[in-house]
Scaffold this active site. Structure first.
Site, PDB file in Angstrom:
ATOM      1  N   CYS A  36       0.826  -1.209   0.000  1.00 27.77           N
ATOM      2  CA  CYS A  36       0.000   0.000   0.000  1.00 27.77           C
ATOM      3  C   CYS A  36       0.864   1.265   0.000  1.00 27.77           C
ATOM      4  CB  CYS A  36      -0.913  -0.046   1.224  1.00 27.77           C
ATOM      5  SG  CYS A  36      -1.764   1.487   1.597  1.00 27.77           S
ATOM      6  N   CYS A  40       0.063   3.821   2.684  1.00 23.61           N
ATOM      7  CA  CYS A  40       0.502   3.296   3.985  1.00 23.61           C
ATOM      8  C   CYS A  40       1.978   3.620   4.207  1.00 23.61           C
ATOM      9  CB  CYS A  40       0.296   1.788   4.061  1.00 23.61           C
ATOM     10  SG  CYS A  40      -1.426   1.259   3.928  1.00 23.61           S
TER      11      CYS A  40
END
Length: 108
Positions: free
Chosen positions: A33, A36
């Site tokens: 991600c 993230c």
């Protein structure tokens, strides 16, 4: 992971987060991600700034689907603030450090 950032798992979530005596900030993330990864420095700064007063940790949703599912995580990054075993605030997406700080300060 940074020194002050804990690793939460399906196995330790109950003891490390739900039963914690202090507020706990949990970053639900996954290695693939991009947003993230953008959040990592912010989470590390919060962990350092609030060391000894707040637990800060990350939970890899790919490796720990149980907790992610039970918390209805449908998008990452999602960061949840727990106090006394209850979710008191949820942040979805890339969130500025100041929003975390304001929320944490209100819980301390």
């Amino acid at each position: 992971m940074a020194e002050n950032v804990l690793e939460f798992t399906d196995a330790n979530f109950q003891s490390e987060v739900i039963e914690a005596s202090e507020p706990v900030l949990v970053d639900f993330w996954a290695p693939w991600c991009g947003p993230c990864k953008m959040m990592m420095p912010t989470i590390e700064e919060i962990a350092s700034d609030y060391s000894g007063r707040v637990r800060v940790g990350k939970l890899n949703t790919d490796e720990n689907p149980g907790v992610a599912s039970s918390n209805n995580i449908s998008a990452i990054p999602t960061v949840m603030l727990y106090k006394n075993g209850e979710v008191v605030e949820t942040f979805v997406g890339v969130t500025p450090k100041e929003r975390f700080s304001a929320s944490l300060d209100s819980q301390l």
